[in-house]
Motif scaffolding. Structure first.
Motif, short mmCIF file in Angstrom:
data_model
loop_
_atom_site.label_atom_id
_atom_site.label_comp_id
_atom_site.label_asym_id
_atom_site.label_seq_id
_atom_site.Cartn_x
_atom_site.Cartn_y
_atom_site.Cartn_z
N TYR A 185 0.83 -1.20 0.00
CA TYR A 185 0.00 0.00 0.00
C TYR A 185 0.87 1.26 0.00
O TYR A 185 0.67 2.18 -0.81
N ALA A 186 1.86 1.30 0.91
CA ALA A 186 2.75 2.46 1.01
C ALA A 186 3.56 2.64 -0.27
O ALA A 186 3.76 3.77 -0.75
N LYS A 187 4.00 1.53 -0.84
CA LYS A 187 4.79 1.58 -2.09
C LYS A 187 3.94 2.11 -3.23
O LYS A 187 4.42 2.88 -4.09
N LYS A 188 2.67 1.70 -3.27
CA LYS A 188 1.76 2.16 -4.32
C LYS A 188 1.56 3.67 -4.24
O LYS A 188 1.58 4.37 -5.26
N VAL A 189 1.40 4.18 -3.02
CA VAL A 189 1.24 5.63 -2.82
C VAL A 189 2.52 6.36 -3.25
O VAL A 189 2.48 7.37 -3.96
N PHE A 190 3.67 5.82 -2.83
CA PHE A 190 4.97 6.41 -3.15
C PHE A 190 5.17 6.48 -4.66
O PHE A 190 5.55 7.53 -5.20
N THR A 191 4.90 5.37 -5.35
CA THR A 191 5.09 5.30 -6.80
C THR A 191 4.15 6.25 -7.54
O THR A 191 4.54 6.91 -8.52
N LEU A 192 2.91 6.32 -7.08
CA LEU A 192 1.94 7.22 -7.71
C LEU A 192 2.39 8.68 -7.60
O LEU A 192 2.30 9.44 -8.57
N ASN A 210 1.84 16.27 -3.69
CA ASN A 210 2.46 14.99 -4.04
C ASN A 210 3.82 14.81 -3.38
O ASN A 210 4.19 13.70 -2.98
N LEU A 211 4.56 15.89 -3.26
CA LEU A 211 5.87 15.82 -2.60
C LEU A 211 5.72 15.42 -1.14
O LEU A 211 6.43 14.53 -0.64
N LYS A 212 4.78 16.06 -0.43
CA LYS A 212 4.57 15.77 0.98
C LYS A 212 3.97 14.38 1.19
O LYS A 212 4.31 13.68 2.15
N THR A 213 3.07 13.98 0.29
CA THR A 213 2.48 12.64 0.38
C THR A 213 3.55 11.58 0.15
O THR A 213 3.59 10.55 0.84
N LYS A 214 4.43 11.85 -0.78
CA LYS A 214 5.54 10.94 -1.05
C LYS A 214 6.44 10.79 0.18
O LYS A 214 6.91 9.70 0.50
N GLU A 215 6.69 11.90 0.87
CA GLU A 215 7.52 11.87 2.08
C GLU A 215 6.88 11.00 3.17
O GLU A 215 7.56 10.25 3.87
N ILE A 216 5.55 11.11 3.31
CA ILE A 216 4.83 10.30 4.30
C ILE A 216 4.93 8.82 3.94
O ILE A 216 5.19 7.96 4.80
N LEU A 221 7.43 3.31 4.56
CA LEU A 221 8.24 2.20 4.02
C LEU A 221 9.46 1.94 4.91
O LEU A 221 9.83 0.78 5.14
N ARG A 222 10.06 3.00 5.43
CA ARG A 222 11.20 2.83 6.35
C ARG A 222 10.75 2.17 7.65
O ARG A 222 11.45 1.31 8.21
N ASP A 223 9.58 2.60 8.13
CA ASP A 223 9.05 2.03 9.38
C ASP A 223 8.68 0.55 9.22
O ASP A 223 8.87 -0.26 10.13
N ILE A 224 8.13 0.20 8.06
CA ILE A 224 7.72 -1.18 7.81
C ILE A 224 8.95 -2.08 7.71
O ILE A 224 8.98 -3.19 8.26
N GLY A 225 9.97 -1.61 7.00
CA GLY A 225 11.20 -2.38 6.88
C GLY A 225 11.05 -3.61 6.02
O GLY A 225 10.21 -3.69 5.13
N ASP A 226 11.89 -4.63 6.30
CA ASP A 226 11.89 -5.88 5.54
C ASP A 226 10.88 -6.85 6.12
O ASP A 226 11.03 -7.30 7.25
N CYS A 227 9.89 -7.20 5.35
CA CYS A 227 8.83 -8.09 5.84
C CYS A 227 9.30 -9.54 5.99
O CYS A 227 8.62 -10.35 6.63
#
Length: 229
Positions: A185-192, A210-216, A221-227
């Motif tokens: 989900y976070a990656k999809k938002v980031f890519t968009l 979009n810049l601020k949304t990308k930062e969030i 993604l950093r908080d989620i880390g490696d699943c």
């Protein structure tokens, strides 16, 4: 008193130009992140045609970032990005994956250098460094610039406020949703957001949003880390 007033009037366009330059640098930096991502994908693939595909995406992103790099005024970053683009173009003409990878790695080094130059832009010369030589002392122009600056700040405050709830929702996703689902989900938002920031003629409000949304999304993604851990 009149001399002081005229000097202040002249400084308003200068401050606004610096403000605009700073924003352009942020947007250019965001686009360079996308360029680096595509270049890394090209480097890691074992398929030459796929490597060329990702290289073309990076080249296209560089071309779409030209106006923002120009507005930023960081000649150092622009020069490094140009070198990166040249190596990417050569990589698309390579006949083996090995030779392609060598050129792609050079391109990545240049784009990383360009990104670092943008981060340090305020500490070295820009095209605005000599603007004091051409201060505009026309009162009406100064007033228009001042109004535009205020409206820009108000717009950004409104966007920040609207994104506060989105940030809270994203934090909840990170905490409570399955790791891989949250990551996707976070990656999809980031890519968009990356794709939106590459669009030409995007309004300042949409760029900032979009810049601020990308930062969030990036923080999520950093908080989620490696699943897989």
């Amino acid at each position: 008193m009149r001399t002081t007033f005229l000097l202040l009037c002249g400084l308003i366009p200068l401050v606004f130009a610096s403000f605009k330059s700073s924003k352009a640098c942020l947007y250019a930096g965001s686009n360079i992140e996308f360029i680096q991502t595509q270049t890394k994908k090209a480097i890691t693939t074992e398929d030459l045609n796929l490597a060329k595909y990702f290289a073309y995406k990076a080249i296209n992103a560089i071309e779409k970032s030209r106006s923002q790099l120009a507005d930023c005024g960081c000649e150092q970053a622009t020069g490094l990005i140009d070198e990166g683009a040249d190596n990417l173009k050569l990589a698309t003409k390579a006949t083996t994956i090995t030779s392609s990878r060598i050129l792609l790695k050079k391109a990545l080094d240049y784009t990383i250098g360009g990104s670092e130059a943008l981060e340090q832009h305020d500490s070295h010369n820009s095209r605005y460094s000599n603007d004091l030589l051409a201060l505009n002392t026309t009162e009406s122009i100064a007033e228009k610039k001042a109004i535009k600056k205020i409206n820009t700040k108000e717009l950004e405050k409104t966007i920040d406020k609207s994104l506060k709830r989105f940030k809270e929702s994203m934090d909840q996703v990170v905490i409570s949703v399955d790791c891989k689902e949250a990551y996707n989900y976070a990656k999809k938002v980031f890519t968009l957001c990356e794709k939106q920031l590459l669009l030409p003629n995007l309004s300042e409000g949409k760029k900032y949003y979009n810049l601020k949304t990308k930062e969030i999304a990036a923080q999520a993604l950093r908080d989620i880390g490696d699943c897989d851990e």
